[in-house]
Design a protein around this motif. Structure first.
Motif, mmCIF file in Angstrom:
data_model
loop_
_atom_site.group_PDB
_atom_site.id
_atom_site.type_symbol
_atom_site.label_atom_id
_atom_site.label_comp_id
_atom_site.label_asym_id
_atom_site.label_seq_id
_atom_site.Cartn_x
_atom_site.Cartn_y
_atom_site.Cartn_z
ATOM 1 N N ARG A 128 0.836 -1.205 0.000
ATOM 2 C CA ARG A 128 0.000 0.000 0.000
ATOM 3 C C ARG A 128 0.867 1.251 0.000
ATOM 4 O O ARG A 128 1.955 1.260 0.556
ATOM 5 C CB ARG A 128 -0.913 0.025 1.219
ATOM 6 N N SER A 129 0.344 2.308 -0.634
ATOM 7 C CA SER A 129 1.092 3.561 -0.658
ATOM 8 C C SER A 129 0.147 4.736 -0.852
ATOM 9 O O SER A 129 -0.998 4.578 -1.272
ATOM 10 C CB SER A 129 2.138 3.541 -1.777
ATOM 11 N N VAL A 130 0.673 5.911 -0.514
ATOM 12 C CA VAL A 130 -0.016 7.169 -0.755
ATOM 13 C C VAL A 130 0.877 7.966 -1.696
ATOM 14 O O VAL A 130 2.058 8.164 -1.418
ATOM 15 C CB VAL A 130 -0.241 7.964 0.553
ATOM 16 N N VAL A 131 0.313 8.413 -2.807
ATOM 17 C CA VAL A 131 1.062 9.240 -3.750
ATOM 18 C C VAL A 131 0.815 10.691 -3.375
ATOM 19 O O VAL A 131 -0.329 11.124 -3.236
ATOM 20 C CB VAL A 131 0.636 8.960 -5.209
ATOM 21 N N LEU A 132 1.914 11.417 -3.185
ATOM 22 C CA LEU A 132 1.868 12.833 -2.833
ATOM 23 C C LEU A 132 2.358 13.656 -4.013
ATOM 24 O O LEU A 132 3.191 13.185 -4.787
ATOM 25 C CB LEU A 132 2.773 13.108 -1.626
ATOM 26 N N ARG A 133 1.846 14.857 -4.146
ATOM 27 C CA ARG A 133 2.334 15.754 -5.196
ATOM 28 C C ARG A 133 2.833 17.033 -4.556
ATOM 29 O O ARG A 133 2.318 17.477 -3.545
ATOM 30 C CB ARG A 133 1.260 16.053 -6.244
ATOM 31 N N ARG A 134 3.875 17.586 -5.173
ATOM 32 C CA ARG A 134 4.461 18.838 -4.683
ATOM 33 C C ARG A 134 3.545 19.980 -5.070
ATOM 34 O O ARG A 134 3.040 20.059 -6.187
ATOM 35 C CB ARG A 134 5.838 19.056 -5.285
ATOM 36 N N VAL A 135 3.311 20.901 -4.125
ATOM 37 C CA VAL A 135 2.514 22.096 -4.410
ATOM 38 C C VAL A 135 3.393 23.321 -4.210
ATOM 39 O O VAL A 135 4.382 23.278 -3.472
ATOM 40 C CB VAL A 135 1.250 22.190 -3.527
ATOM 41 N N GLN A 136 3.030 24.395 -4.881
ATOM 42 C CA GLN A 136 3.768 25.643 -4.737
ATOM 43 C C GLN A 136 3.418 26.274 -3.390
ATOM 44 O O GLN A 136 2.257 26.383 -3.058
ATOM 45 C CB GLN A 136 3.408 26.612 -5.864
ATOM 46 N N ASP A 137 4.431 26.655 -2.663
ATOM 47 C CA ASP A 137 4.215 27.303 -1.346
ATOM 48 C C ASP A 137 3.835 28.753 -1.519
ATOM 49 O O ASP A 137 4.135 29.410 -2.427
ATOM 50 C CB ASP A 137 5.475 27.216 -0.490
#
Length: 137
Positions: A128-137
């Motif tokens: 199992r995994s969670v895919v994260l995406r980078r967001v602009q700060d």
């Protein structure tokens, strides 16, 4: 007119190429800590049992990690956000195991996999995994 004698070094044509390659490698060479820098938010879950997938998806979409230097803020749904420090416990080109240090002296570890510059996979175990995406700060 006088004549000029030029002595050609067999290495001269390669000098500029070597310098340029060195600059290019240095520019692309970033540490796992550098690559983590910024805010990552949950995008989707993978390999969850169908009965758990909908609830897990909602949980994942509310999760985030913000890395800044050696500091991290972890936000998990239904919990207060936690701030602390972290260390890289182990790293390869694609995988990084992070040790989150608690104020009490204990630590938690998590494994992540870089998938390009804007995706990070949080490996939960059991496939199992969670895919994260980078967001602009």
């Amino acid at each position: 007119m006088g004549s000029t004698i030029r002595i050609m070094s067999p290495f001269r044509p390669y000098h500029l190429t070597i310098v340029l390659l060195g600059v290019g490698v240095a520019a692309c060479d970033s540490t796992p800590k550098d690559r983590l820098e910024g805010t990552w938010v949950g995008e989707r879950v993978e390999q969850f049992h169908p009965r758990q997938a909908t609830r897990a998806q909602g949980w994942a979409e509310g999760a985030s990690f913000t890395f800044k230097g050696s500091r991290v803020t972890v936000a998990i749904p239904a919990e207060s956000a936690r701030e602390g420090t972290f260390k890289i416990a182990q790293a390869t080109e694609t995988d990084v195991r992070i040790r989150f240090l608690r104020p009490t002296g204990s630590a938690d570890e998590a494994t992540f996999r870089f998938e390009g510059e804007d995706r990070l996979r949080w490996m939960l175990g059991g496939g199992r995994s969670v895919v994260l995406r980078r967001v602009q700060d």
